[in-house]
Design an enzyme around this catalytic site. Structure first.
Site, mmCIF file in Angstrom:
data_model
loop_
_atom_site.group_PDB
_atom_site.id
_atom_site.type_symbol
_atom_site.label_atom_id
_atom_site.label_comp_id
_atom_site.label_asym_id
_atom_site.label_seq_id
_atom_site.Cartn_x
_atom_site.Cartn_y
_atom_site.Cartn_z
ATOM 1 N N SER A 29 42.962 38.098 32.168
ATOM 2 C CA SER A 29 44.331 38.628 32.227
ATOM 3 C C SER A 29 45.184 38.051 31.103
ATOM 4 O O SER A 29 45.945 38.764 30.435
ATOM 5 C CB SER A 29 44.976 38.259 33.566
ATOM 6 N N GLY A 101 40.615 48.554 33.105
ATOM 7 C CA GLY A 101 41.852 49.061 33.698
ATOM 8 C C GLY A 101 43.055 48.280 33.213
ATOM 9 O O GLY A 101 44.120 48.843 32.948
ATOM 10 N N GLN A 176 48.999 45.144 37.224
ATOM 11 C CA GLN A 176 48.870 46.037 36.064
ATOM 12 C C GLN A 176 50.052 46.997 36.002
ATOM 13 O O GLN A 176 50.611 47.238 34.928
ATOM 14 C CB GLN A 176 47.552 46.807 36.134
ATOM 15 N N ASP A 327 40.202 40.069 43.010
ATOM 16 C CA ASP A 327 38.931 40.258 42.294
ATOM 17 C C ASP A 327 37.799 39.422 42.881
ATOM 18 O O ASP A 327 36.649 39.536 42.431
ATOM 19 C CB ASP A 327 39.105 39.904 40.812
ATOM 20 N N LYS A 354 39.031 49.718 42.155
ATOM 21 C CA LYS A 354 38.709 48.805 41.041
ATOM 22 C C LYS A 354 37.630 49.443 40.162
ATOM 23 O O LYS A 354 37.405 50.645 40.214
ATOM 24 C CB LYS A 354 38.268 47.458 41.615
ATOM 25 N N ARG A 358 34.888 48.754 45.570
ATOM 26 C CA ARG A 358 34.178 47.480 45.800
ATOM 27 C C ARG A 358 33.794 47.257 47.257
ATOM 28 O O ARG A 358 32.851 46.500 47.525
ATOM 29 C CB ARG A 358 35.024 46.318 45.265
ATOM 30 N N ARG A 403 31.706 42.602 38.475
ATOM 31 C CA ARG A 403 31.786 41.643 39.593
ATOM 32 C C ARG A 403 30.783 41.970 40.708
ATOM 33 O O ARG A 403 30.362 41.086 41.439
ATOM 34 C CB ARG A 403 33.215 41.579 40.139
#
Ligand code: S3P
Length: 448
Positions: A29, A101, A176, A327, A354, A358, A403
């Site tokens: 980030s 993203g 975001q 996350d 995501k 997920r 991930r």
């Protein structure tokens, strides 16, 4: 980059004790934001510890396309010579944000209040993800967006020639979206106000202040009210990017479930908007300690020591903690499989949009490895099988999601039989040294 080329199958075999020091790469980030804010300052921003994963490299290329000079000096040291707020040139070609993203949404915000037209695209994962959450508030500034059905990429944004400032209540807990609005607000006259009901990661606010913008945050009954004065001159900065807590999660969680392990993960940011996983693991009974706690660059930082923890218990993760560990749910669900009792994860609807869905991706892979999962639209629950109870032996789809791939590699380290993923290629988007780092600790990965 669009797509990840030929799939790279990976298998993780039961490991002996994991030991050593895991120096994980820079925060994703903060790396994106360093490049973007550097490009909007006037003069040279110097960055050390930049994450050189594909996502961030795509953002670096984009900043060049907008006219900033971006130099890679090697070893994570970069310079950005910015063009100033409102100084972006129209790129000659399509901006390809690959898998990211964060990259595409922040860059859309950044260009939306300049009189330029930009077309964005990404890989198969990014081109499925919702962009209206960003283009809706950008329209209030005067920008226009035309994309595919459902507000998906590829998409063209015509930036506002005469932007107006906005007041926007962010309808989903998303850093975001908040960041896109703030970055757009930089080139609008007057004050832009963003209100978030749930606190999300606050790197944009902290960094804007560091770059000299006039920005304040107030906790009110409405939520966190962030006020930014438009058209500042941003001053170039010297930025040391801290190591990424979201990457630290993988060696930490692997050590907790692998018998005999003792791993040190140094220099990890414990900003409260990011550290929810570590709180949760400690509540489950993990032997996870913070050593050498300190403040670096205004952020709380510690060295994390994780030791094998065979007595972990399933818990209910408080929904209000979701944004601070959004996350980390995939790898938490792996740890939960090795705990005793059920771990309930509620208030996590955002996991469905995501890099993959997920909840669905993890539920499929966990079940393929003998772990029971219950799920609803915004919650899921994993039934722990105890420290040596996870059968393994399954092959999981990673759905172009780094991930998901890394989480199942962690599972294989302590499951009874090896765990495979169809494609480990996406790992390079955020953690390009995952394989050598984990192997040096004692992980056993093969490519078949
Ligand atoms: C990020 C915000 C989060 C997170 C992503 C990085 C950021 O996304 O999942 O990996 O850097 O702002 P959302 O804002 O969609 O929650």
């Amino acid at each position: 980059m669009s797509g990840h080329g030929t799939p790279i199958p990976m298998t993780s075999h039961r490991a002996d004790a994991l030991t050593g020091v895991a120096e994980v790469p820079g925060d994703k980030s903060i790396s994106h934001r360093s490049l973007i804010l550097g490009a909007m300052a006037v003069g040279e921003t110097k960055i050390s510890g930049l994450l050189e994963g594909e996502d961030v490299l795509d953002t670096a290329k984009a900043m060049q396309a907008f006219g900033a000079e971006v130099l890679n000096h090697g070893g994570g040291n970069w310079s950005v010579f910015g063009v100033g707020v409102g100084g972006f040139a129209e790129p000659d070609n399509v901006i390809d944000c690959g898998n990211s993203g964060t990259g595409v949404r922040l860059i859309m915000g950044t260009m939306a209040t300049s009189p330029i037209t930009v077309t964005f695209t990404g890989d198969a994962s990014l081109n499925k993800r919702p962009m209206a959450r960003v283009t809706d508030p950008l329209a209030l500034f005067g920008a226009q967006a035309v994309g595919r059905s459902g507000g998906r990429l590829p998409m063209t944004i015509v930036g506002a020639a005469d932007p107006v400032p906005v007041r926007y209540v962010v309808p989903v807990p998303s850093a975001q979206v908040k960041s896109a609005v703030l970055l757009a607000g930089l080139n609008a006259p007057g004050q832009t106000v963003v209100i978030e009901q749930e606190a999300t990661r606050d790197h944009t606010e902290r960094m804007l202040e560091g770059f000299g913008a006039e920005i304040s945050t107030e906790e009110t009954d409405e939520g966190r009210v962030i006020t930014l004065a438009g058209r500042p001159e941003l001053k170039p900065q010297v930025i040391a990017v801290p190591r990424d807590p979201s990457s630290a999660a993988f060696p930490v969680c692997a050590a907790l479930i692998t018998p005999g392990s003792d791993v040190l993960v140094p220099g990890i940011g414990l900003n409260p908007t990011r550290a929810g996983l570590f709180t949760t693991l400690r509540e489950m009974g993990a032997d996870l300690t913070y050593e050498n706690e300190r403040i670096e660059g205004g952020e709380p930082v510690a060295d994390l020591r994780a030791k094998y923890s065979p007595d972990m218990k399933g818990i209910e993760v408080p929904p209000e903690r979701a944004a601070s560990m959004i996350d980390e749910y995939p790898v938490l669900s792996v740890v939960a499989s090795f705990a005793t009792g059920e771990t309930m994860m509620a208030g996590v609807k955002e996991l469905r949009v995501k890099e993959s869905d997920r909840i669905d991706a993890m539920a499929r892979g966990l079940r393929a490895n003998g772990v029971a999962v219950r799920e609803g639209e915004d919650w899921w629950a994993v039934t722990g099988l105890g420290p040596d109870g996870v059968p393994g032996g399954g092959t999981c789809e990673s759905f172009l999601d780094h991930r998901i791939a890394m989480s199942f590699m962690v599972m294989g380290m302590a499951a009874q039989k090896p765990v495979s993923v169809d494609d480990g290629g996406p790992i390079a988007t955020s953690f390009p040294i995952f394989e050598p780092l984990m192997t040096a600790l004692g992980a056993k990965f093969t490519h078949e």
